[in-house]
Write an enzyme that holds these catalytic residues in place. Sequence first.
Site, PDB file in Angstrom:
ATOM      1  N   GLY A  11     -25.516  -3.150 -74.104  1.00 43.12           N
ATOM      2  CA  GLY A  11     -25.892  -2.437 -72.875  1.00 43.12           C
ATOM      3  C   GLY A  11     -26.296  -3.383 -71.758  1.00 43.12           C
ATOM      4  CB  ILE A 119     -15.555  -6.928 -73.573  1.00 42.46           C
ATOM      5  CG1 ILE A 119     -14.749  -5.679 -73.193  1.00 42.46           C
ATOM      6  CG2 ILE A 119     -15.888  -7.765 -72.361  1.00 42.46           C
ATOM      7  CD1 ILE A 119     -15.354  -4.839 -72.092  1.00 42.46           C
ATOM      8  CG  HIS A 176     -10.288 -14.359 -71.861  1.00 42.28           C
ATOM      9  ND1 HIS A 176      -9.873 -14.226 -70.546  1.00 42.28           N
ATOM     10  CD2 HIS A 176     -11.635 -14.144 -71.855  1.00 42.28           C
ATOM     11  CE1 HIS A 176     -10.918 -13.954 -69.796  1.00 42.28           C
ATOM     12  NE2 HIS A 176     -12.002 -13.901 -70.548  1.00 42.28           N
TER      13      HIS A 176
HETATM   14  O1  TXD Z   1     -13.055 -10.026 -69.938  1.00 45.01           O
HETATM   15  C1  TXD Z   1     -13.675 -10.555 -70.866  1.00 45.01           C
HETATM   16  N1  TXD Z   1     -13.291 -10.412 -72.131  1.00 45.01           N
HETATM   17  C2  TXD Z   1     -14.918 -11.409 -70.575  1.00 45.01           C
HETATM   18  C3  TXD Z   1     -15.993 -11.122 -71.591  1.00 45.01           C
HETATM   19  C4  TXD Z   1     -15.377 -11.286 -69.183  1.00 45.01           C
HETATM   20  C5  TXD Z   1     -16.687 -11.576 -68.878  1.00 45.01           C
HETATM   21  C6  TXD Z   1     -17.760 -11.688 -69.897  1.00 45.01           C
HETATM   22  N2  TXD Z   1     -17.281 -11.736 -71.240  1.00 45.01           N
HETATM   23  C7  TXD Z   1     -18.233 -11.679 -72.365  1.00 45.01           C
HETATM   24  O2  TXD Z   1     -18.750 -10.368 -72.561  1.00 45.01           O
HETATM   25  C8  TXD Z   1     -19.457 -12.526 -72.207  1.00 45.01           C
HETATM   26  O3  TXD Z   1     -19.165 -13.901 -72.371  1.00 45.01           O
HETATM   27  C9  TXD Z   1     -20.330 -11.964 -73.307  1.00 45.01           C
HETATM   28  O4  TXD Z   1     -19.944 -12.528 -74.540  1.00 45.01           O
HETATM   29  C10 TXD Z   1     -19.975 -10.472 -73.279  1.00 45.01           C
HETATM   30  C11 TXD Z   1     -21.005  -9.625 -72.615  1.00 45.01           C
HETATM   31  O5  TXD Z   1     -21.249 -10.099 -71.339  1.00 45.01           O
HETATM   32  P1  TXD Z   1     -22.505  -9.485 -70.509  1.00 45.01           P
HETATM   33  O6  TXD Z   1     -22.499 -10.142 -69.168  1.00 45.01           O
HETATM   34  O7  TXD Z   1     -22.503  -7.997 -70.612  1.00 45.01           O
HETATM   35  O8  TXD Z   1     -23.726 -10.062 -71.362  1.00 45.01           O
HETATM   36  P2  TXD Z   1     -25.233  -9.506 -71.388  1.00 45.01           P
HETATM   37  O9  TXD Z   1     -25.606  -8.925 -70.079  1.00 45.01           O
HETATM   38  O10 TXD Z   1     -26.050 -10.607 -71.986  1.00 45.01           O
HETATM   39  O11 TXD Z   1     -25.144  -8.303 -72.443  1.00 45.01           O
HETATM   40  C12 TXD Z   1     -24.945  -8.528 -73.797  1.00 45.01           C
HETATM   41  C13 TXD Z   1     -25.775  -7.484 -74.533  1.00 45.01           C
HETATM   42  C14 TXD Z   1     -27.278  -7.651 -74.323  1.00 45.01           C
HETATM   43  O12 TXD Z   1     -27.825  -6.482 -73.751  1.00 45.01           O
HETATM   44  C15 TXD Z   1     -27.822  -7.893 -75.719  1.00 45.01           C
HETATM   45  O13 TXD Z   1     -29.080  -7.273 -75.971  1.00 45.01           O
HETATM   46  C16 TXD Z   1     -26.738  -7.244 -76.557  1.00 45.01           C
HETATM   47  O14 TXD Z   1     -25.534  -7.625 -75.922  1.00 45.01           O
HETATM   48  N3  TXD Z   1     -26.754  -7.686 -77.938  1.00 45.01           N
HETATM   49  C17 TXD Z   1     -26.452  -6.883 -78.958  1.00 45.01           C
HETATM   50  N4  TXD Z   1     -26.046  -5.601 -78.957  1.00 45.01           N
HETATM   51  C18 TXD Z   1     -25.807  -5.081 -80.177  1.00 45.01           C
HETATM   52  N5  TXD Z   1     -25.958  -5.751 -81.354  1.00 45.01           N
HETATM   53  C19 TXD Z   1     -26.364  -7.033 -81.354  1.00 45.01           C
HETATM   54  N6  TXD Z   1     -26.520  -7.718 -82.513  1.00 45.01           N
HETATM   55  C20 TXD Z   1     -26.633  -7.661 -80.117  1.00 45.01           C
HETATM   56  N7  TXD Z   1     -27.040  -8.910 -79.768  1.00 45.01           N
HETATM   57  C21 TXD Z   1     -27.099  -8.897 -78.421  1.00 45.01           C
END
Ligand code: TXD
Length: 318
Positions: A11, A119, A176
Amino acid sequence: MARPKIALIGGGQIGGVLAQLCALRELGDIVLFDIVEGMPQGKTLDIAEASPVDGFDVNVTGTNDYKDIAGANIVIVTAGLPRKPGMSRDDLIGVNTKIMTSVAEGIRDNAPEAFVIVISNPLDAMVTLCRKVTGFPAARVMGQAGVLDSARFQSFIAWELGVSIRDVNAMTLGGHGDTMVPLVRYASVNGIPVMELLEQKYGSAEKANEVMTAMVERTKAAGGEVVKLLGNGSAFYSPASSAVAMAESILKDQKRVLPTCALLNGEFGVDGFYVGVPCVLGAGGIEKIIEFKLDETEQALMDNSVAAVKELVGSMNL
Ligand code: TXD
């Protein structure tokens, strides 16, 4: 008839935008999951309270309990850490492998019929891991990167030529990462080759090639360009929009041909690896992988990108 159910695992920056976009487009009821207590509940309550203004009639809820994703038709995974300036996507593999393993187990155990769009980075590795841990059929586990990378390529072309983004068609292939393959030969404005339009604009093939090369390089580095400007985190609006286009094509059986990180079974000379290729996305998920002729240069670039994916996936010792 019940509305579709969309589960968003993660989230954070992208997850929050995903939830809002899916609600605005009334794609289905949305459940936003995160491990941070309260955050998904707060974000979804905030989105839901805008519904009288934006006029959407879907339920948007947050949870910290995987049981609430039960029955999801589509699961979009952003759980994982994003890059910091100076980091490569591949630098994330250690920490995000642990996260993706737990996420995939949660999906497997609670939404066993879902289509999964991954993603999280490093994308090609994370989608590979997600499919392995869920054990879902390949048609139901895919990665989002190519829609975003192609959108970036299309944007640069539209801005350079001064034409509407609606009329620009261009695609990337491969992983990617820095080895992705923006396909110059197939880039067009309503079918007119972009290279022809660049030559008209600049009066020489040499200058046209120089301008196109700069756009290709900017496309490959576009993620890092945003990371550097933001200083904290990575792109999140465009990845969210890109994943929603894929989810919508599946949910509405649109049969869109979208660049998708898909498990190849001999296509483009690749067997058993996830690589970005054009796919028909419909009610069956990845319904068809579209193969087409690459010239020698394009094939060499694709082979190079596939080699980088193989090395990255190999490092996970799956
Ligand atoms: O197009 C694409 N594929 C890429 C993907 C484009 C841009 C960003 N890309 C990747 O997406 C980026 O390198 C990250 O690996 C992910 C998510 O990026 P985001 O900017 O949304 O990262 P955030 O804001 O840190 O959100 C990640 C959330 C955060 O709220 C954590 O609490 C949660 O992941 N999180 C978890 N959720 C569920 N279960 C577990 N174990 C967990 N650990 C962290």
